[in-house]
Design a protein around this motif. Structure first.
Motif, PDB file in Angstrom:
ATOM      1  N   HIS B  55      12.746  -4.287   8.001  1.00  0.00           N
ATOM      2  CA  HIS B  55      11.500  -3.666   8.477  1.00  0.00           C
ATOM      3  C   HIS B  55      10.510  -4.609   9.305  1.00  0.00           C
ATOM      4  CE1 HIS B  55      12.404  -0.202   6.016  1.00  0.00           C
ATOM      5  NE2 HIS B  55      12.659  -1.132   5.018  1.00  0.00           N
ATOM      6  N   GLU B 100       7.834   6.012   1.633  1.00  0.00           N
ATOM      7  CA  GLU B 100       7.912   6.225   3.127  1.00  0.00           C
ATOM      8  C   GLU B 100       6.584   6.233   3.538  1.00  0.00           C
ATOM      9  OE1 GLU B 100      10.192   9.515   4.892  1.00  0.00           O
ATOM     10  OE2 GLU B 100       9.376   9.114   6.704  1.00  0.00           O
ATOM     11  N   SER B 101       5.479   6.678   2.912  1.00  0.00           N
ATOM     12  CA  SER B 101       4.054   6.815   3.464  1.00  0.00           C
ATOM     13  C   SER B 101       3.498   5.367   3.574  1.00  0.00           C
ATOM     14  CB  SER B 101       3.433   7.740   2.338  1.00  0.00           C
ATOM     15  OG  SER B 101       3.395   7.501   1.161  1.00  0.00           O
ATOM     16  N   LYS B 104       5.021   3.283   6.233  1.00  0.00           N
ATOM     17  CA  LYS B 104       4.534   3.426   7.425  1.00  0.00           C
ATOM     18  C   LYS B 104       3.265   3.001   7.672  1.00  0.00           C
ATOM     19  CE  LYS B 104       7.181   7.688   8.764  1.00  0.00           C
ATOM     20  NZ  LYS B 104       7.086   9.271   8.808  1.00  0.00           N
TER      21      LYS B 104
END
Lengths: 531, 197
Positions: B55, B100-101, B104
């Motif tokens: 990432h 995921e939240s 992000k």
């Protein structure tokens, strides 16, 4: 040199274990009982139903990690064994939430503290929530059964960190006692939170789950339940997704469905299941966390707070002091401080922060579990679904909680100084290093107690599928059966109508043992007596 | 009712203009972002190493080190290549495990901090590897103590990531006086591998 791992034994080769991450196509399974989650509730239920002759499938969203992998590396352990790699937060980011995500659930990573549900709590449930069946007298034999099963007994040799708590309490005339732990042949290492490499901790991973597998149960791991399909007042099937890139669908049909995915996971499955009735919108409401505060004392001698049984002393002096539903009560315990874990608990900035970490070997850590859910101003939080379908806890930290937090911080500082601390700092971003009780008292009283300035944690998520006779306020009845679906049960901490007021694992073991045996209803005991 | 964390953050009535305005601009303007970042990176002394990151990007390393040094009080300490690699690898590993939240949000935060215009607006007037510690200090204090809840949340999320990633390393953990696992278990732990399937 190698330590034994029950999952590597010759006898384990006959166990029915499926890694769903290896599934290359959609699959279907059938059983008498499917149990979702393999923590305290799921593991206990699995042993009972499989030994009673039922065909049982255990479903776990985490992977099967056994003692052969427990290398005591903090980063690897946190990233692998905990939900969201230990990054789980409440919705507004103000509470860090620790939960296991591995076969055995949180029992693999908890600190082994094992308390019966306090009588005051059970009495409150009776009076306020009309729970008639689960009194202290009715639960006593079930607690005793699980205490025997899991080797639960007071730990006789507290480490220096826990001795600090005992000493401070004694000096102040405050009652403190030894914590019962679920261990057999414990090496007193201190790494319970990273998975026990010697299998001394009697987690579900090494006790009830192997017992269920020996009795023919099936374990499917790396499989996340997406939703339940209900029709005609019964669950017809359970739909799940493999935890790999191919994301295969797995459908399970069973006569009985038991949800034991914990107080975030269980309400989340129900909320993702539109065919499961929830006419009074009670699912995912009244979620409790035991909001937890931290305080640190710089002691004159080495404490080495990373070694030795993590928790072996506690004080309930402040739990019930002002009434069960008065100002927020709290339980005092010690907190282990391996370096990376300590680095996120200890607050501070720049050189002051660095000095606190440099002093780690002389540092003692306390925590206070706030007993939430007993007062009208303590309604807890709720489980909310994020746009990606994952659950989160929306837990407002209100003035009632903050007032309890301040009292707890003051008392922890007082106990530290009574134990001989040279200085104290608390889990608050603006805390100084206070060198006397008088200084600490004045400074803590002057601090702004606000979310995010305080370090607030939780390792005990409870509620959200509350039990009770009234379907307008409860999700399941006192038997753990869903009020609107006849073959759906919940056996985990989500059925508690308030927090417990103590580390909850034994509450879950005992209540699950009682409910599961009542469901079978033949008067026999199916928990192994002599493991 | 379904909520997204970002919906919550955006609707919380907070004066988080950096997140709300620039976050949206950066998040939605993929092409300009890539172009500008590429130009900027070509002028900087971006780190180069051979570890896989899922990432994060290697060029985030100077910003990670600058904030780690100031936040964790390591301004007088040289952070060598080995510790740097462990820091970014651990950060990347934790971000990978995050829902995921949160992932992000964190990656958006890194983009905001890295993007030259927003970085400049936040008071960091040079590339991160040359950032003035006093300016980094002021930025962090403003975020953490400025009373804007969303900025405090953003900084503390980043801080927890850096703390855990840094002190999980062997050298930093030894700096606390931590002697490692007890003698009794060492011969056994040495035979235990890792969590690879």
């Amino acid at each position: 040199m190698k330590l034994p791992d029950p999952y590597k034994d010759e006898s384990a080769k006959t166990w029915r274990i499926h890694d769903a991450a290896r599934f290359t196509e959609d699959r279907q399974f059938e059983a008498d009982v499917v149990i979702v989650g393999t923590g305290a509730g799921g593991g206990t239920a699995a042993e009972i139903f499989s030994r009673a002759g039922k065909t049982v499938i255990m479903v776990e969203m985490g992977a099967l990690n056994t003692s052969s992998k427990f290398n005591l590396d903090e980063m690897e352990s946190y990233a692998t064994l905990y939900q969201d790699g230990m990054t789980r937060l409440s919705l507004d980011g103000s509470i860090s939430i620790l939960q296991g995500r591995t076969v055995g659930g949180s029992t693999v990573v908890n600190w082994t503290s094992s308390f019966r549900t306090p009588e005051q709590t059970l009495s409150h449930w009776q009076k306020q929530w009309n729970i008639r069946e689960h009194t202290a007298a009715n639960l006593s034999s079930w607690f005793e059964l699980m205490e025997q099963r899991l080797g639960i007994a007071p730990w006789p040799s507290p480490n220096a960190n826990n001795q600090t708590l005992l000493k401070g309490c004694e000096k102040l005339g405050i009652r403190a006692e030894l914590i019962p732990r679920n261990v057999r042949g414990c090496w007193n290492l201190g790494y319970c939170g990273l998975g026990c490499p010697t299998n001394a901790k009697q987690s579900m991973l090494v006790s009830t789950i192997p017992a269920a597998l020996r009795s023919g149960a099936t374990l499917i791991h790396n499989l996340q339940v997406s939703h339940l399909n209900a029709a005609g007042g019964k669950i017809q099937s359970l739909e799940s997704i493999t935890q790999n890139e191919s994301r295969r669908k797995v459908t399970i049909r069973a006569k009985t469905v038991i949800l034991a995915a914990g107080a975030i996971g269980t309400p989340a499955i129900l909320l993702r299941s539109p065919t499961v009735p929830d006419p009074y919108r009670r699912t995912g409401k009244r979620t409790f966390l035991h909001p937890t505060l931290f305080s640190f004392g710089r002691m004159p001698d080495e404490v080495n707070p990373y070694h030795g049984a993590p928790q072996s002393a506690y004080s309930d002096h402040f739990q019930w002091q002002q009434g069960i539903d008065g100002p927020l009560g709290f339980k005092l315990e010690a907190v282990p401080l391996q370096p990376a874990f300590a680095s996120v608990l200890i607050r501070g900035f720049g050189p002051a922060y660095k000095n606190r970490l440099t002093d780690l070997r002389y540092t003692s850590g306390f925590l206070a579990l706030l007993r939430d859910g007993f007062h009208p101003e303590s309604q807890g939080g709720s489980i909310e679904m994020l746009s990606d379908g994952s659950p989160t806890v929306d837990y407002p930290i209100n003035d009632y909680i903050l007032a309890g937090a301040k009292r707890a911080m003051l008392k922890m500082a007082e106990v530290f100084f009574a134990a001989g601390a040279k200085s104290v700092h608390i889990g608050h971003f603006q805390s100084g290093d206070y060198s006397s009780w008088h200084e600490a008292q004045n400074a803590i009283n002057a601090l702004a107690f606000e979310p995010l300035l305080l370090r607030v944690g939780s390792a005990h998520v409870m509620g959200g599928s509350a039990m009770g006779p009234d379907p307008t306020v409860a999700v399941v009845n006192e038997a753990g059966r869903h009020h609107h679906v006849e073959n759906l049960y919940v056996f985990d901490g989500s059925i508690f109508p308030t927090s417990v007021g103590a580390n909850p694992q034994l509450s879950i073991y005992g209540l699950t043992a009682k409910l599961a045996h009542q469901m079978i209803g033949d008067g026999k005991i199916y928990i192994e007596r002599t493991p | 009712m379904r909520k997204s964390r970002r919906d919550f953050l955006r609707s919380s009535g907070i004066q988080g203009f950096t997140f709300n305005l620039w976050g949206r601009v950066i998040a939605r303007s993929t092409l300009p972002l890539v172009t500008v970042q590429a130009l900027w990176t070509s002028r900087s002394e971006a780190a180069s190493f051979d570890i896989p990151l899922k990432h994060l990007k290697a060029e985030y390393l100077p910003l990670l080190i600058a904030i780690t040094k100031v936040s964790l009080g390591l301004e007088n300490r040289d952070i060598n290549a080995s510790d740097s690699i462990i820091l970014i690898r651990n950060c990347d590993h934790l971000i990978d495990q995050a829902p995921e939240s949160i992932r992000k949000d964190l990656l958006l935060l890194f983009n905001i901090l890295q993007f030259p215009i927003t970085r400049w607006m936040m008071g960091i007037r040079s590339d991160w590897h040359q950032a003035d510690p006093a300016a980094v200090n002021a930025l962090i204090r403003n975020w953490n103590f400025g009373g804007v809840r969303i900025l405090r949340y953003g900084y503390q999320s980043l801080l927890s990531l850096l703390q855990l990633s840094w002190y999980a390393g062997a050298t930093p953990s030894a700096s606390t006086g931590y002697p490692g696992v007890p003698e009794a278990i060492r011969p056994y732990v040495e035979t235990i591998g890792d969590y690879a399937p």
